[in-house]
Scaffold this motif. Structure first.
Motif, PDB file in Angstrom:
ATOM      1  N   ARG A 148      -3.299  -4.413  -1.537  1.00 31.95           N
ATOM      2  CA  ARG A 148      -2.481  -3.597  -0.646  1.00 31.95           C
ATOM      3  C   ARG A 148      -1.202  -3.622  -1.504  1.00 31.95           C
ATOM      4  NH1 ARG A 148      -4.024  -0.585   0.810  1.00 31.95           N
ATOM      5  NH2 ARG A 148      -2.819  -0.171   2.735  1.00 31.95           N
TER       6      ARG A 148
ATOM      7  N   ASP B 139       1.746  12.792  -3.258  1.00 28.09           N
ATOM      8  CA  ASP B 139       0.893  11.502  -3.254  1.00 28.09           C
ATOM      9  C   ASP B 139       0.141  11.760  -4.358  1.00 28.09           C
ATOM     10  OD1 ASP B 139      -0.856   9.800  -2.603  1.00 28.09           O
ATOM     11  OD2 ASP B 139      -0.688   9.901  -0.352  1.00 28.09           O
TER      12      ASP B 139
ATOM     13  N   TYR C 117      -4.721   9.411  -6.507  1.00 25.70           N
ATOM     14  CA  TYR C 117      -5.636   9.941  -7.501  1.00 25.70           C
ATOM     15  C   TYR C 117      -5.170  10.302  -8.873  1.00 25.70           C
ATOM     16  CZ  TYR C 117      -8.022   9.258  -3.007  1.00 25.70           C
ATOM     17  OH  TYR C 117      -8.622   8.691  -2.003  1.00 25.70           O
TER      18      TYR C 117
ATOM     19  N   ASN D 290      -6.660  14.819  -1.220  1.00 31.38           N
ATOM     20  CA  ASN D 290      -7.611  14.401  -0.342  1.00 31.38           C
ATOM     21  C   ASN D 290      -7.730  15.050   0.989  1.00 31.38           C
ATOM     22  OD1 ASN D 290      -9.540  12.614   0.891  1.00 31.38           O
ATOM     23  ND2 ASN D 290      -8.109  10.844   1.137  1.00 31.38           N
TER      24      ASN D 290
ATOM     25  N   GLY E 144       0.663  -1.204   0.328  1.00 30.26           N
ATOM     26  CA  GLY E 144       0.013  -0.022   0.010  1.00 30.26           C
ATOM     27  C   GLY E 144       0.872   1.273   0.080  1.00 30.26           C
ATOM     28  N   SER E 145       0.526   2.394  -0.532  1.00 30.05           N
ATOM     29  CA  SER E 145       1.401   3.366  -0.752  1.00 30.05           C
ATOM     30  C   SER E 145       1.473   4.201   0.882  1.00 30.05           C
ATOM     31  CB  SER E 145       0.671   4.583  -1.555  1.00 30.05           C
ATOM     32  OG  SER E 145      -0.798   4.983  -1.177  1.00 30.05           O
TER      33      SER E 145
END
Ligand SMILES: *Cc1c(COP(=O)(O)O)cnc(C)c1O
Length: 366
Positions: free
Chosen positions: A234, A197, A200, A172, A91-92
């Motif tokens: 993940r 990040d 999206y 986000n 996962g990031s």
């Protein structure tokens, strides 16, 4: 006579950890779940059947390939970068944790600009990194003057500049894409690392990946959780200068990436056009949903992601959130975050889910 030394038992966690609230989003049983920005559609059936075949080829009694070379090679090819510029993790969020383990820690600072993804400052604190915060402007974008102010404040407080600056684009929970001039401005003004990040990223028209060649201090973080419809897997990755990637390997546990994940991630990339089709459908739904929300008494923030932030006019966001839950629709109540009083965030779902959400919201506001 023998002297007995009293040893204090260690009964609690580290003092700063004891004060932390864990990260948590309530999962309530509802018909329409639009609270965690997941993809509304599963990956293609063909992906799943081919994955099943590939799983039979794994030597389950053996440790997985330690450096996940095939998966990293596939990601490198996907983005047109070198193998040694790619690092993967579970996962990031784990990517962010690895970056802070290597570059944060005691005496170092991470800069964030609120409102933004709460995990950035949370992971910083968990790794013992101090957090300095700036604020976004009234359109939820970062001003370079504000960045300068935060760096200055950090210098005055600690005698040093932030080791890491977090940008999140699209951000986000606001949905705003940071203009390129802002990202390059922050990169040029930073003596430390700048993490963009891009959870999206594919929903937006531009990516900071295009800036990597010109900026050695840039890290672009991506995930399979949103656009690839693989939140259950993940898997996330970062693209950066090979020296930074080397540092991340130093803080990595042996065999951190399991064989199933390595196979599934590599295979997922073969379904890029299906991913792009899903993204297109979500973007079309986003445009429709923004249009409908604008007809209601709300402030609607423009979005380049798979969710929409909106503010209830003089509104009681908590009450509206509960009324939506009563109608079996779950959105994210982010109204207690800095500068987001009265705001809710809704994830774009399937068109049926979006219609159910709209109908429920119209009822609640009537
Ligand atoms: C959803 C999200 C992620 C995803 O984290 P994973 O650990 O890859 O699931 C990362 N960053 C932001 C800003 C997000 O919204």
């Amino acid at each position: 006579m023998e002297q007995r030394i009293e040893i204090e038992p260690i009964i609690g966690p580290r003092a700063d950890v004891a004060l932390m609230a864990g990260y948590y989003s309530p999962q309530i049983e509802v018909d329409v779940r639009l609270n965690t920005n997941e993809a509304p559609e599963p990956p293609p059936p063909d992906f799943l059947s081919r994955l099943q075949e590939r799983l039979t080829e794994i030597d389950f009694n053996r440790y997985p390939e330690r450096e996940a070379n095939q998966l990293r090679q596939a990601i490198a090819k996907h983005h047109g970068v070198a193998l040694n510029q790619v690092y993967c993790a579970n996962g990031s969020n784990e990517i962010l944790q690895s970056i802070l383990l290597a570059y944060g820690g005691d005496g170092r600072f991470a800069a964030v600009f609120e409102p933004t993804y709460a995990l950035h400052s949370h992971i910083a604190q968990v790794t013992g990194t101090s957090v300095v915060s700036g604020v976004r402007n009234s359109d939820f974008l970062i001003e370079l003057t504000e960045f300068d102010r935060v760096v200055h404040e950090c210098e005055v407080q600690s005698g040093s500049r932030p080791a890491v600056t977090f940008l999140c684009s699209p951000n986000n929970p606001t949905g705003r894409l940071e203009p390129f001039e802002t990202i390059t401005g922050v990169l040029e003004r930073s003596s430390g690392l700048v993490i963009v990040d891009e959870a999206y990223g594919q929903f937006a028209p531009r990516s900071a990946i295009d800036l990597l060649a010109a900026h050695r201090n840039l890290l672009v973080v991506r995930t399979f959780s949103k656009t690839w419809s693989l939140a259950a897997l993940r898997l996330g990755y970062v693209i950066a200068d090979s020296e930074i990637i080397d540092a991340l390997w130093r803080v990595t546990l042996p065999y951190h990436l399991d064989a199933i994940k390595q196979v599934a991630g590599e295979l997922a990339l073969e379904f890029e056009s299906e991913m792009n089709d899903r993204v297109e459908r979500i973007v079309a739904e986003r445009v429709r949903l923004v249009g409908e929300l604008k007809k209601l008494p709300l402030r609607v923030i423009p979005s380049d992601a798979n969710f929409i932030l909106f503010q209830l006019n003089g509104g009681d966001a908590k009450g509206a959130w509960q009324s939506l839950v009563d109608r079996s629709v779950l959105v994210r109540d982010i109204s207690s975050l800095p500068r987001l009083a009265g705001f809710l965030r809704v994830t774009i779902g399937t068109s049926e889910e979006n219609d159910l959400f709209l109908q429920a919201l119209r009822d609640v506001l009537a």
